[in-house]
Design a protein around this motif. Structure first.
Motif, mmCIF file in Angstrom:
data_model
loop_
_atom_site.group_PDB
_atom_site.id
_atom_site.type_symbol
_atom_site.label_atom_id
_atom_site.label_comp_id
_atom_site.label_asym_id
_atom_site.label_seq_id
_atom_site.Cartn_x
_atom_site.Cartn_y
_atom_site.Cartn_z
ATOM 1 N N VAL A 102 0.900 -1.215 0.090
ATOM 2 C CA VAL A 102 -0.132 0.000 -0.018
ATOM 3 C C VAL A 102 0.732 1.398 0.052
ATOM 4 C CG1 VAL A 102 -1.668 1.300 1.191
ATOM 5 C CG2 VAL A 102 -1.892 -1.197 1.250
ATOM 6 N N ASP A 103 1.999 0.932 0.572
ATOM 7 C CA ASP A 103 2.875 2.297 0.623
ATOM 8 C C ASP A 103 3.855 2.767 -0.596
ATOM 9 O OD1 ASP A 103 4.979 0.384 0.920
ATOM 10 O OD2 ASP A 103 5.484 0.658 2.934
ATOM 11 N N GLY A 104 3.562 1.813 -1.516
ATOM 12 C CA GLY A 104 4.082 1.997 -2.996
ATOM 13 C C GLY A 104 5.637 1.238 -2.868
ATOM 14 N N SER A 105 5.966 0.612 -1.982
ATOM 15 C CA SER A 105 7.176 -0.214 -1.933
ATOM 16 C C SER A 105 6.877 -1.634 -2.798
ATOM 17 C CB SER A 105 7.836 -0.670 -0.515
ATOM 18 O OG SER A 105 6.686 -1.233 0.382
ATOM 19 N N SER A 106 7.817 -2.319 -3.181
ATOM 20 C CA SER A 106 7.567 -3.351 -4.001
ATOM 21 C C SER A 106 8.701 -4.475 -3.796
ATOM 22 C CB SER A 106 7.343 -3.020 -5.208
ATOM 23 O OG SER A 106 8.309 -2.667 -5.961
ATOM 24 N N GLU A 107 8.445 -5.678 -4.130
ATOM 25 C CA GLU A 107 9.365 -6.626 -4.283
ATOM 26 C C GLU A 107 9.190 -7.704 -5.483
ATOM 27 O OE1 GLU A 107 11.510 -10.064 -1.249
ATOM 28 O OE2 GLU A 107 10.032 -8.277 -0.402
ATOM 29 N N THR A 108 10.180 -8.158 -6.210
ATOM 30 C CA THR A 108 9.889 -9.001 -7.311
ATOM 31 C C THR A 108 10.725 -10.218 -7.153
ATOM 32 O OG1 THR A 108 9.812 -6.924 -8.594
ATOM 33 C CG2 THR A 108 10.321 -9.034 -9.764
ATOM 34 N N TRP A 109 9.850 -11.344 -7.578
ATOM 35 C CA TRP A 109 10.576 -12.549 -7.683
ATOM 36 C C TRP A 109 10.772 -12.920 -9.312
ATOM 37 C CZ3 TRP A 109 7.256 -11.343 -3.770
ATOM 38 C CH2 TRP A 109 7.696 -11.400 -2.496
ATOM 39 N N ILE A 110 11.761 -13.619 -9.536
ATOM 40 C CA ILE A 110 11.755 -14.058 -11.099
ATOM 41 C C ILE A 110 12.370 -15.530 -10.957
ATOM 42 C CG2 ILE A 110 13.171 -13.593 -13.373
ATOM 43 C CD1 ILE A 110 13.245 -10.649 -12.461
ATOM 44 N N LEU A 141 0.346 -16.287 6.879
ATOM 45 C CA LEU A 141 -0.060 -15.045 7.494
ATOM 46 C C LEU A 141 -0.887 -15.467 8.911
ATOM 47 C CD1 LEU A 141 -1.492 -13.007 4.877
ATOM 48 C CD2 LEU A 141 0.525 -12.702 6.000
ATOM 49 N N ALA A 142 -1.364 -16.739 8.886
ATOM 50 C CA ALA A 142 -2.184 -17.265 9.994
ATOM 51 C C ALA A 142 -1.110 -17.645 11.209
ATOM 52 C CB ALA A 142 -3.021 -18.700 9.753
ATOM 53 N N LYS A 143 0.245 -17.864 10.619
ATOM 54 C CA LYS A 143 1.123 -18.260 11.595
ATOM 55 C C LYS A 143 1.865 -17.004 12.162
ATOM 56 C CE LYS A 143 2.926 -21.542 9.159
ATOM 57 N NZ LYS A 143 3.943 -22.818 8.569
ATOM 58 N N GLY A 144 1.409 -15.921 11.397
ATOM 59 C CA GLY A 144 2.018 -14.747 12.218
ATOM 60 C C GLY A 144 3.407 -14.264 11.331
ATOM 61 N N GLU A 145 3.648 -14.941 10.151
ATOM 62 C CA GLU A 145 4.793 -14.489 9.345
ATOM 63 C C GLU A 145 4.562 -13.259 8.645
ATOM 64 O OE1 GLU A 145 5.534 -17.764 7.132
ATOM 65 O OE2 GLU A 145 6.042 -19.373 8.914
ATOM 66 N N ARG A 146 5.582 -12.775 8.285
ATOM 67 C CA ARG A 146 5.663 -11.418 7.516
ATOM 68 C C ARG A 146 5.281 -11.801 6.015
ATOM 69 N NH1 ARG A 146 10.935 -11.419 8.146
ATOM 70 N NH2 ARG A 146 10.906 -11.360 5.672
ATOM 71 N N LEU A 147 4.477 -10.606 5.428
ATOM 72 C CA LEU A 147 4.120 -10.904 4.233
ATOM 73 C C LEU A 147 5.053 -11.373 3.206
ATOM 74 C CD1 LEU A 147 1.567 -11.021 2.181
ATOM 75 C CD2 LEU A 147 1.816 -8.652 2.097
ATOM 76 N N ASP A 148 5.988 -10.671 2.940
ATOM 77 C CA ASP A 148 7.148 -10.915 1.963
ATOM 78 C C ASP A 148 7.676 -12.365 2.257
ATOM 79 O OD1 ASP A 148 8.427 -10.150 4.067
ATOM 80 O OD2 ASP A 148 9.772 -9.221 3.396
ATOM 81 N N ALA A 149 7.808 -12.834 3.430
ATOM 82 C CA ALA A 149 8.574 -14.046 3.735
ATOM 83 C C ALA A 149 7.437 -15.281 3.288
ATOM 84 C CB ALA A 149 8.747 -14.289 5.220
ATOM 85 N N THR A 150 6.046 -14.870 3.810
ATOM 86 C CA THR A 150 5.136 -16.136 3.298
ATOM 87 C C THR A 150 5.007 -16.217 1.947
ATOM 88 O OG1 THR A 150 2.907 -17.104 4.000
ATOM 89 C CG2 THR A 150 3.298 -14.528 3.818
ATOM 90 N N VAL A 151 4.743 -15.091 1.262
ATOM 91 C CA VAL A 151 4.693 -15.075 -0.306
ATOM 92 C C VAL A 151 5.986 -15.999 -0.749
ATOM 93 C CG1 VAL A 151 5.044 -13.722 -2.281
ATOM 94 C CG2 VAL A 151 3.501 -12.877 -0.512
ATOM 95 N N ALA A 152 7.258 -15.572 -0.377
ATOM 96 C CA ALA A 152 8.352 -16.233 -0.722
ATOM 97 C C ALA A 152 8.236 -17.995 -0.489
ATOM 98 C CB ALA A 152 9.469 -15.633 -0.244
ATOM 99 N N ALA A 153 7.913 -18.363 0.654
ATOM 100 C CA ALA A 153 7.536 -19.805 1.085
ATOM 101 C C ALA A 153 6.454 -20.054 0.168
ATOM 102 C CB ALA A 153 7.451 -19.854 2.401
ATOM 103 N N ALA A 154 5.423 -19.662 -0.195
ATOM 104 C CA ALA A 154 4.334 -20.024 -0.870
ATOM 105 C C ALA A 154 4.771 -20.275 -2.200
ATOM 106 C CB ALA A 154 3.325 -19.153 -0.569
ATOM 107 N N ARG A 155 5.527 -19.436 -2.927
ATOM 108 C CA ARG A 155 6.034 -19.637 -4.196
ATOM 109 C C ARG A 155 7.108 -20.644 -4.412
ATOM 110 N NH1 ARG A 155 9.276 -16.834 -6.634
ATOM 111 N NH2 ARG A 155 8.296 -16.768 -8.616
ATOM 112 N N ARG A 156 7.889 -21.228 -3.557
ATOM 113 C CA ARG A 156 8.839 -22.169 -3.564
ATOM 114 C C ARG A 156 7.850 -23.396 -3.423
ATOM 115 N NH1 ARG A 156 11.664 -18.826 0.236
ATOM 116 N NH2 ARG A 156 10.771 -20.193 1.883
#
Length: 256
Positions: free
Chosen positions: A181-189, A213-228
């Motif tokens: 929401v603050d405009g910051s971003s992260e990219t995975w390739i 997220l249910a386990k309280g993890e950071r959004l970027d960390a859980t996105v990375a784990a979910a992608r893997r």
């Protein structure tokens, strides 16, 4: 010790590749307890959707009530909605205090097989659900319909983070982009995995993120784990069906 709880609101896939069936598998793989509120019943397999019955909004809300008033939830994932009336009813119910938990909204519009799962009125009703979301996870065609201006505009409008999934892009490199929401971003390739067995990738990814997220993890960390996890599940696909086959269980593959 109680397991983190994830409520999934989505449609059922009789072929077991996507929808509620894929959601339960992903949530369970991440060590969470999966609960469901089914919005629609589909007759489908790897070749496509042949029939569908959308449930009454009151029954969808009753399922949500049954879960939240007893078991509770640490995160919620929304997938296929089915109708604008269900979208409005679900938005009303999730606006209540006992549903104020991290929410991942996967704006399902078209199945991997190409079947349309949301009409224009339903897509218009997505606005209220996005306003409740922590994260919205559109693929590129969905993003083009929701926000032709791009993920930044959608994040600003919805006041939610947006994960723009690049699986429908061209070329051998797959690019996923998380815009906050603050405009910051992260990219995975990553390199694209050449396979027809990708049915349920979007459902699986969103549910795996909700579990993190249910386990309280950071959004970027859980996105990375979910992608893997999704990439490993694609590689572990059992090769079922004559069309877009379901993902596999990478944990089982590691034991073979």
């Amino acid at each position: 010790m109680s397991a983190p709880r994830v409520l999934v609101i989505a449609g059922s896939d009789s072929g077991g590749g996507a929808g509620i069936q894929a959601d339960i598998k992903a949530v369970t793989a991440f060590g969470c307890h999966a609960m469901t509120a089914i919005t629609a019943i589909t007759a489908q397999n790897t070749l496509g959707v042949s029939d569908m019955l959308v449930l009454e909004p009151a029954l969808v809300v009753a399922q949500i009530d049954a879960v939240l008033t007893d078991i509770g939830a640490d995160a919620i994932k929304i997938g296929m909605i089915g109708s604008p009336a269900i979208a409005e009813a679900v938005a009303d119910r999730l606006s209540r205090e006992d549903a104020r938990v991290p929410l991942v909204f996967d704006p399902v519009m078209v199945a991997t097989s190409g079947a349309t799962l949301a009409d224009e009125a339903t897509i218009a009703a997505f606005e209220r659900l996005m306003a409740l979301a922590t994260l919205v996870t559109p693929n590129l065609p969905e993003l083009a319909l929701l926000s032709p201006e791009g993920p930044e505009a959608l994040a600003t409008r919805a006041r939610a983070a947006v994960l723009a999934k690049g699986g429908h892009g061209e070329g051998q490199r797959l690019i996923d982009r998380l815009v906050r929401v603050d405009g910051s971003s992260e990219t995975w390739i990553d390199d694209r995995i050449e396979t027809r067995h990708t049915h349920g990738t979007g459902c699986t990814l969103a549910s795996a993120i909700a579990a993190g997220l249910a386990k309280g993890e950071r959004l970027d960390a859980t996105v990375a784990a979910a992608r893997r996890y999704v990439r490993a599940a694609i590689l572990a696909a059992p090769g079922l069906g004559r069309g877009s086959g379901p993902l596999g269980d990478p944990r089982r593959r590691a034991l073979d």
